[in-house]
Motif scaffolding. Structure first.
Motif, PDB file in Angstrom:
ATOM      1  N   ILE A 339       0.961  -1.270  -0.125  1.00  0.00           N
ATOM      2  CA  ILE A 339      -0.101  -0.098  -0.143  1.00  0.00           C
ATOM      3  C   ILE A 339       0.904   1.301  -0.078  1.00  0.00           C
ATOM      4  O   ILE A 339       0.513   2.242  -0.657  1.00  0.00           O
ATOM      5  CB  ILE A 339      -0.883  -0.111   1.285  1.00  0.00           C
ATOM      6  CG1 ILE A 339      -2.066  -1.128   0.942  1.00  0.00           C
ATOM      7  CG2 ILE A 339      -1.553   1.383   1.480  1.00  0.00           C
ATOM      8  CD1 ILE A 339      -3.019  -1.292   2.224  1.00  0.00           C
ATOM      9  N   ARG A 340       1.951   1.104   0.846  1.00  0.00           N
ATOM     10  CA  ARG A 340       2.794   2.476   0.787  1.00  0.00           C
ATOM     11  C   ARG A 340       3.470   2.579  -0.487  1.00  0.00           C
ATOM     12  O   ARG A 340       3.431   3.688  -0.941  1.00  0.00           O
ATOM     13  CB  ARG A 340       3.816   2.114   2.030  1.00  0.00           C
ATOM     14  CG  ARG A 340       3.131   2.321   3.254  1.00  0.00           C
ATOM     15  CD  ARG A 340       4.318   2.809   4.348  1.00  0.00           C
ATOM     16  NE  ARG A 340       5.521   1.750   4.379  1.00  0.00           N
ATOM     17  CZ  ARG A 340       5.245   0.909   5.288  1.00  0.00           C
ATOM     18  NH1 ARG A 340       4.146   0.672   6.350  1.00  0.00           N
ATOM     19  NH2 ARG A 340       6.355  -0.035   5.214  1.00  0.00           N
ATOM     20  N   ILE A 341       3.895   1.512  -1.483  1.00  0.00           N
ATOM     21  CA  ILE A 341       4.450   1.506  -2.458  1.00  0.00           C
ATOM     22  C   ILE A 341       3.519   2.271  -3.382  1.00  0.00           C
ATOM     23  O   ILE A 341       3.966   2.815  -4.476  1.00  0.00           O
ATOM     24  CB  ILE A 341       4.825   0.203  -2.908  1.00  0.00           C
ATOM     25  CG1 ILE A 341       6.185  -0.260  -2.352  1.00  0.00           C
ATOM     26  CG2 ILE A 341       5.299   0.377  -4.677  1.00  0.00           C
ATOM     27  CD1 ILE A 341       6.539  -1.534  -2.551  1.00  0.00           C
ATOM     28  N   MET A 342       2.212   1.929  -3.438  1.00  0.00           N
ATOM     29  CA  MET A 342       1.262   2.407  -4.187  1.00  0.00           C
ATOM     30  C   MET A 342       0.989   3.879  -4.104  1.00  0.00           C
ATOM     31  O   MET A 342       0.895   4.620  -5.028  1.00  0.00           O
ATOM     32  CB  MET A 342      -0.311   1.690  -3.773  1.00  0.00           C
ATOM     33  CG  MET A 342      -0.297   0.317  -4.366  1.00  0.00           C
ATOM     34  SD  MET A 342      -1.794  -0.417  -3.889  1.00  0.00           S
ATOM     35  CE  MET A 342      -2.944   0.415  -4.662  1.00  0.00           C
ATOM     36  N   ILE A 343       1.089   4.420  -2.867  1.00  0.00           N
ATOM     37  CA  ILE A 343       1.094   5.809  -2.576  1.00  0.00           C
ATOM     38  C   ILE A 343       2.342   6.447  -3.023  1.00  0.00           C
ATOM     39  O   ILE A 343       2.163   7.470  -3.675  1.00  0.00           O
ATOM     40  CB  ILE A 343       0.956   5.920  -0.811  1.00  0.00           C
ATOM     41  CG1 ILE A 343      -0.433   5.602  -0.390  1.00  0.00           C
ATOM     42  CG2 ILE A 343       1.018   7.587  -0.632  1.00  0.00           C
ATOM     43  CD1 ILE A 343      -1.467   6.162  -0.888  1.00  0.00           C
ATOM     44  N   TRP A 344       3.413   5.797  -2.837  1.00  0.00           N
ATOM     45  CA  TRP A 344       4.631   6.332  -3.460  1.00  0.00           C
ATOM     46  C   TRP A 344       4.458   6.778  -5.036  1.00  0.00           C
ATOM     47  O   TRP A 344       4.786   7.872  -5.324  1.00  0.00           O
ATOM     48  CB  TRP A 344       5.862   5.524  -2.967  1.00  0.00           C
ATOM     49  CG  TRP A 344       6.635   5.734  -2.126  1.00  0.00           C
ATOM     50  CD1 TRP A 344       6.509   5.119  -0.778  1.00  0.00           C
ATOM     51  CD2 TRP A 344       7.501   6.814  -1.831  1.00  0.00           C
ATOM     52  NE1 TRP A 344       7.443   5.580   0.040  1.00  0.00           N
ATOM     53  CE2 TRP A 344       8.035   6.732  -0.414  1.00  0.00           C
ATOM     54  CE3 TRP A 344       8.139   7.862  -2.436  1.00  0.00           C
ATOM     55  CZ2 TRP A 344       8.960   7.401   0.102  1.00  0.00           C
ATOM     56  CZ3 TRP A 344       9.110   8.635  -1.847  1.00  0.00           C
ATOM     57  CH2 TRP A 344       9.332   8.629  -0.763  1.00  0.00           C
ATOM     58  N   ALA A 345       4.053   5.856  -5.758  1.00  0.00           N
ATOM     59  CA  ALA A 345       3.961   5.738  -7.042  1.00  0.00           C
ATOM     60  C   ALA A 345       2.928   6.886  -7.465  1.00  0.00           C
ATOM     61  O   ALA A 345       2.930   7.648  -8.650  1.00  0.00           O
ATOM     62  CB  ALA A 345       3.416   4.343  -7.558  1.00  0.00           C
ATOM     63  N   LEU A 346       1.769   6.760  -6.917  1.00  0.00           N
ATOM     64  CA  LEU A 346       0.406   7.728  -7.181  1.00  0.00           C
ATOM     65  C   LEU A 346       0.895   8.991  -6.825  1.00  0.00           C
ATOM     66  O   LEU A 346       0.694   9.884  -7.910  1.00  0.00           O
ATOM     67  CB  LEU A 346      -0.600   7.221  -6.312  1.00  0.00           C
ATOM     68  CG  LEU A 346      -1.863   8.191  -6.612  1.00  0.00           C
ATOM     69  CD1 LEU A 346      -2.204   7.964  -8.051  1.00  0.00           C
ATOM     70  CD2 LEU A 346      -3.026   7.639  -5.684  1.00  0.00           C
TER      71      LEU A 346
END
Length: 363
Positions: A339-346
């Motif tokens: 989930i944190r990686i998704m936030i980073w990418a977004l």
């Protein structure tokens, strides 16, 4: 007498100064459709008139304040405009003051939230990217009203829900926020309900409440109070088929981040989780509950570009708290990392897109 400034505080001062330096580089292209250009027209009109302060705030013809239904009632913003017009020849002072107010508030929240602990470097960088992706730097400099209103409301909520300050101080800060832009009326209602009930049922109540906004607007439309009629008109422009729409990435970005916040909270967040603060000073649970309820409000208005994106500004101002939630210990560390990686990418993508669209105004 020696004045000592802690090294940690100095870092936050530097962040604010860097933001102000960026604002000094801002310039408005006269061929663009920036809000700042319309504010410049008002500033120019005030400088060439003999209109007194109270006369401008209360009795001025709305045509001198642009064709915005609620702008005549934005007394706090109009005070700022009058002040700049009468004491400065440079219109850009308006943007510089807005930048100083906004990022000083965000820096204060970031500092106070982790006053007894430290941000990890990657967490601090993610906070900065989230702030710039949800509260675009361009809107701080050009839109001004909505961005400053969001930051003042963020401070009001932080003090009220986390620091347990009095309802009087909350009312004062909230009033100032609304008198910049009335879109912050929505979080006020959610905060009051959460303070009274402090239950996850508030989240579902908020979603249901979104279904009745159009009926409430209809009631306001027939009101004898001009301000309420202006709110109804504004709500109509935000939700009509002819509503303003701009870049899709910011609309979808705010919606996806809101959805991720809600999912993370209900999957991982433990009841009464303390964020390294004393119980007497409050815990993160109440303000986290506000955040996911407010995210529910945003998703509940998915059909309105303006309501979604503008309310995303408040999430941007509260980015230190949002990102901290994603770095709390969770039941499933692997899924939490994803989930944190998704936030980073977004947020990285959104920030780059804003730079791509707006860089010409800063070079």
């Amino acid at each position: 007498m020696k004045i000592r400034i802690k090294k940690r505080k100095l870092k936050y001062y530097c962040v604010v100064m860097f933001a102000l330096l960026g604002s000094l580089m801002f310039h408005a292209d006269d061929t663009s459709n920036l809000d700042f250009l319309r504010y410049r027209d008002i500033l120019a009109s005030l400088r060439t008139s003999n209109q007194g302060f109270l006369d401008y705030l209360i009795n001025s013809d709305t045509t001198t304040r642009w064709t915005n239904a609620v702008l005549p009632y934005a007394y706090a913003f109009n005070f700022l405009v009058y002040f700049v017009a009468k004491f400065f020849e440079n219109d850009y002072v308006l943007s510089w003051i807005s930048t100083l107010i906004d990022y000083s508030i965000i820096a204060y929240i970031a500092y106070d939230w982790r006053k007894e602990s430290k941000y990890r470097k990657r967490e601090a960088l993610l906070i900065i990217l989230t702030c710039f992706s949800l509260l675009p730097f361009m809107q701080v400099n050009s839109g001004i009203r909505t961005a400053t209103s969001a930051c003042i409301m963020a401070l009001a909520l932080y003090k009220y829900l986390y620091r347990n300050k009095s309802v009087v101080s909350f009312a004062l800060l909230s009033t100032i926020s609304v008198l910049f832009h009335p879109f912050t009326l929505f979080p006020i209602l959610i905060a009051i309900v959460i303070k009274v009930f402090n239950s996850k049922i508030v989240f579902f109540t908020t979603l249901v409440g979104c279904l009745f906004l159009s009926q409430i607007a209809s009631i306001f439309q027939g009101s004898s109070i001009p301000f309420l009629r202006a709110l109804a008109i504004k709500y109509g422009t935000y939700t009509s088929d002819q509503q303003f729409r701009a870049y899709r990435f910011c609309l979808y970005g705010v919606l996806i981040i809101s959805a991720i916040c809600i999912i993370y909270y209900f999957l991982f967040y433990r009841e009464k989780l303390d964020v390294a603060m004393n119980e007497s000073k409050g815990t993160g649970d109440t303000i986290y509950l506000f955040l996911i309820s407010f995210c529910g409000f945003i998703i509940g208005n998915i059909g309105s570009y303006e309501i979604v994106v503008r309310n995303g500004y408040l999430l941007g101002a509260l980015s230190p708290i949002i990102i901290s939630m994603f770095y709390e210990n969770s039941k499933d560390r692997n899924l939490s990392l994803i989930i944190r990686i998704m936030i980073w990418a977004l947020v990285g993508f959104m920030t780059l897109e804003y730079i791509r669209y707006h860089y010409a105004f800063f070079i």
